[in-house]
Design a protein around this motif. Structure first.
Motif, mmCIF file in Angstrom:
data_model
loop_
_atom_site.group_PDB
_atom_site.id
_atom_site.type_symbol
_atom_site.label_atom_id
_atom_site.label_comp_id
_atom_site.label_asym_id
_atom_site.label_seq_id
_atom_site.Cartn_x
_atom_site.Cartn_y
_atom_site.Cartn_z
ATOM 1 N N ALA A 1 0.829 -1.210 0.000
ATOM 2 C CA ALA A 1 0.000 0.000 0.000
ATOM 3 C C ALA A 1 0.861 1.256 0.000
ATOM 4 N N LEU A 2 1.940 1.254 0.760
ATOM 5 C CA LEU A 2 2.832 2.418 0.797
ATOM 6 C C LEU A 2 3.546 2.626 -0.537
ATOM 7 N N ILE A 3 3.993 1.541 -1.145
ATOM 8 C CA ILE A 3 4.663 1.634 -2.454
ATOM 9 C C ILE A 3 3.688 2.177 -3.497
ATOM 10 N N ARG A 4 2.446 1.680 -3.495
ATOM 11 C CA ARG A 4 1.437 2.161 -4.448
ATOM 12 C C ARG A 4 1.110 3.634 -4.205
ATOM 13 N N ALA A 5 1.011 4.024 -2.953
ATOM 14 C CA ALA A 5 0.708 5.432 -2.633
ATOM 15 C C ALA A 5 1.843 6.347 -3.107
ATOM 16 N N LYS A 6 3.053 5.917 -2.898
ATOM 17 C CA LYS A 6 4.204 6.728 -3.335
ATOM 18 C C LYS A 6 4.223 6.831 -4.868
ATOM 19 N N ALA A 7 3.957 5.714 -5.547
ATOM 20 C CA ALA A 7 3.978 5.709 -7.014
ATOM 21 C C ALA A 7 2.873 6.609 -7.580
ATOM 22 N N SER A 8 1.739 6.681 -6.906
ATOM 23 C CA SER A 8 0.625 7.511 -7.410
ATOM 24 C C SER A 8 0.879 9.000 -7.193
ATOM 25 N N HIS A 9 1.839 9.351 -6.355
ATOM 26 C CA HIS A 9 2.150 10.747 -6.083
ATOM 27 C C HIS A 9 3.314 11.272 -6.941
ATOM 28 N N ARG A 10 3.802 10.468 -7.836
ATOM 29 C CA ARG A 10 4.906 10.892 -8.715
ATOM 30 C C ARG A 10 4.422 11.676 -9.884
#
Length: 127
Positions: A118-127
């Protein structure tokens, strides 16, 4: 301890880190250090005064904080609510402001993996 709203313990302790009388109304306590037989961070005297939660009950009574009150849990004297039941709204979490709550996390690797994803996906969506 007496004025804390939230207390998190993450130690390799084998005896309670504090006195149950030090915990004030409305305090939320999270224990994550008790993850093997014989490890312990919380005083058992705290449990009857609190609403108890855990990640997995069978694991918590074997290697977590609740290993020291297994008989009381088995006898129905103490009730422990799986945190998943609260998340899925099958059970209530905190019921009132001055209720003491205790969450024993003995460590579920699947939950760790889910949170990491979930953290990896959240970070990727904020790029």
């Amino acid at each position: 301890m007496r004025t804390a709203d939230i207390v998190v313990t993450a130690t390799p302790a084998r005896e309670p880190l504090f006195n149950a009388a030090w915990v004030g109304p409305g305090t939320h306590i999270v224990s994550i250090g008790s993850d093997a037989p014989g490890k312990r961070e919380l005083p058992s005297e705290l449990f009857p005064k609190a609403r108890l939660f855990c990640d997995l009950l069978s694991q918590s009574v074997q290697i977590g904080e609740f290993q020291y009150v297994r008989d009381e849990i088995d006898a129905g004297v103490l009730a422990v609510t799986p945190i998943g039941d609260v998340i899925e709204r099958r059970a209530l979490g905190r019921r009132f402001d001055n209720e003491i709550t205790v969450f024993d996390s003995s460590g579920i690797s699947l939950q760790d993996l889910y949170m990491a994803d979930a953290l990896i996906r959240a970070k990727a969506s904020h790029r």
